[in-house]
Write a protein that holds these residues in place. Structure first.
Motif, short mmCIF file in Angstrom:
data_model
loop_
_atom_site.label_atom_id
_atom_site.label_comp_id
_atom_site.label_asym_id
_atom_site.label_seq_id
_atom_site.Cartn_x
_atom_site.Cartn_y
_atom_site.Cartn_z
N ASP A 42 -25.30 32.06 100.65
CA ASP A 42 -26.44 31.99 101.54
C ASP A 42 -26.15 30.88 102.56
OD1 ASP A 42 -28.93 31.37 102.76
OD2 ASP A 42 -30.00 32.14 101.02
N ILE A 43 -26.28 31.18 103.82
CA ILE A 43 -25.93 30.23 104.89
C ILE A 43 -26.79 28.97 104.80
CG2 ILE A 43 -27.49 31.09 106.68
CD1 ILE A 43 -23.85 30.09 107.26
N ARG A 44 -27.98 29.09 104.19
CA ARG A 44 -28.84 27.91 104.06
C ARG A 44 -28.26 26.88 103.10
NH1 ARG A 44 -34.29 30.86 102.64
NH2 ARG A 44 -32.77 32.01 101.43
N ARG A 45 -27.30 27.27 102.30
CA ARG A 45 -26.61 26.33 101.41
C ARG A 45 -25.54 25.54 102.16
NH1 ARG A 45 -28.68 25.35 96.80
NH2 ARG A 45 -28.90 27.02 95.32
N VAL A 46 -25.00 26.12 103.22
CA VAL A 46 -23.85 25.53 103.92
C VAL A 46 -24.34 24.64 105.06
CG1 VAL A 46 -21.70 26.02 105.15
CG2 VAL A 46 -22.47 27.55 103.32
N GLU A 47 -24.05 23.35 104.96
CA GLU A 47 -24.43 22.41 106.02
C GLU A 47 -23.43 22.41 107.16
OE1 GLU A 47 -24.98 18.51 104.34
OE2 GLU A 47 -27.01 18.99 103.69
N GLU A 48 -22.15 22.45 106.81
CA GLU A 48 -21.13 22.46 107.85
C GLU A 48 -19.80 22.92 107.28
OE1 GLU A 48 -19.89 18.52 109.36
OE2 GLU A 48 -21.16 17.68 107.79
N VAL A 49 -18.92 23.33 108.18
CA VAL A 49 -17.57 23.76 107.84
C VAL A 49 -16.60 22.78 108.48
CG1 VAL A 49 -15.88 25.63 108.03
CG2 VAL A 49 -18.33 26.17 107.78
N LEU A 50 -15.69 22.24 107.66
CA LEU A 50 -14.76 21.22 108.13
C LEU A 50 -13.32 21.64 107.90
CD1 LEU A 50 -16.43 18.15 106.39
CD2 LEU A 50 -16.65 18.78 108.80
N PRO A 51 -12.41 21.14 108.72
CA PRO A 51 -10.99 21.31 108.39
C PRO A 51 -10.70 20.44 107.16
CG PRO A 51 -11.23 19.91 110.31
CD PRO A 51 -12.60 20.42 109.97
N PRO A 52 -9.59 20.68 106.47
CA PRO A 52 -9.29 19.87 105.28
C PRO A 52 -9.30 18.37 105.60
CG PRO A 52 -7.81 21.73 105.41
CD PRO A 52 -8.59 21.70 106.70
N GLN A 53 -9.85 17.63 104.66
CA GLN A 53 -9.96 16.17 104.78
C GLN A 53 -9.11 15.53 103.69
OE1 GLN A 53 -12.45 14.83 107.13
NE2 GLN A 53 -12.32 16.95 107.77
N ARG A 54 -8.85 14.25 103.85
CA ARG A 54 -8.12 13.51 102.82
C ARG A 54 -9.03 13.35 101.61
NH1 ARG A 54 -7.30 8.13 101.25
NH2 ARG A 54 -5.21 7.81 100.41
N VAL A 55 -8.51 13.76 100.44
CA VAL A 55 -9.27 13.72 99.20
C VAL A 55 -8.69 12.63 98.29
CG1 VAL A 55 -9.95 15.04 97.14
CG2 VAL A 55 -9.81 16.17 99.37
N THR A 56 -9.57 11.82 97.73
CA THR A 56 -9.17 10.79 96.77
C THR A 56 -9.42 11.35 95.37
OG1 THR A 56 -9.80 9.06 98.32
CG2 THR A 56 -9.56 8.43 96.00
N ALA A 57 -8.36 11.40 94.56
CA ALA A 57 -8.46 11.97 93.21
C ALA A 57 -9.34 11.11 92.32
CB ALA A 57 -7.06 12.09 92.60
N ILE A 58 -9.99 11.77 91.35
CA ILE A 58 -10.82 11.08 90.36
C ILE A 58 -10.18 11.29 89.00
CG2 ILE A 58 -13.07 10.98 89.24
CD1 ILE A 58 -14.28 12.17 91.75
N PRO A 59 -9.79 10.22 88.31
CA PRO A 59 -9.20 10.38 86.98
C PRO A 59 -10.19 11.03 86.01
CG PRO A 59 -8.94 8.12 87.78
CD PRO A 59 -9.86 8.82 88.74
#
Length: 174
Positions: A42-59
């Motif tokens: 549902d489009i109401r769930r989607v706030e925005e579409v982004l290109p890939p971003q740098r992700v910081t891993a979570i142990p």
């Protein structure tokens, strides 16, 4: 506000095909690919579409939680939908995108292989997911729409992430 993913529950049964009914109401869906499979939210769930971003891993995070991103002063969890749905990590691609999605008071970023389009679909054209899908391993697929040669699966993002949302703070932004 009602839960945006609940598109099927408000459809009247007896007057589905009568013009001017709620079944004729148009809904907007964000279509995207995960591997070769096409899904919609549902489009109401989607706030925005982004290109890939740098992700910081979570142990010690679940395997499909890539980590977190810092987006305009807020830290958000990132879920790899390919890993969650198919068990394999997302392929690197220029078409890959990140969808910033609302889940009630929370926000989460989901990585998809590519965004296809925004669809306008009659509510009556969204069919409930077959009982075997709902009862089996896909309780997060709540509907199906599209022409027979290009069926799209309507995802319930909350159900897809339910176990993680239930954990104390597992997907809450800090």
């Amino acid at each position: 506000m009602k839960d945006p993913v609940n598109l099927l529950s408000r459809r009247p049964r007896a007057v589905e095909d009568t013009p001017g009914t709620e079944a004729d109401a148009q809904v907007q869906l964000c279509a995207f690919f995960v591997g070769d499979d096409e899904y919609v939210l549902d489009i109401r769930r989607v706030e925005e579409v982004l290109p890939p971003q740098r992700v910081t891993a979570i142990p010690h995070a679940p395997a499909f939680v890539e980590g977190v991103v810092h987006l305009r002063g807020v830290v958000l969890p990132v879920v790899d939908l390919r890993k969650r749905l198919q068990g394999v990590p997302a392929a690197e691609s220029r078409k890959a995108r990140m969808l910033v999605c609302k889940l009630g008071p929370r926000r989460v970023v989901v990585r998809v292989d590519r965004v296809a389009e925004v669809l306008r679909v009659r509510r009556g054209d969204i069919k409930p997911a077959p009982a075997l899908m709902v009862a089996g391993r896909s309780p997060f697929v709540v509907g199906v729409c599209g022409p027979p040669d290009r069926l799209r699966l309507l995802l319930d993002l909350k159900a897809l992430l339910r176990a993680e949302l239930a954990r104390e703070g597992a997907l809450q932004p800090k």
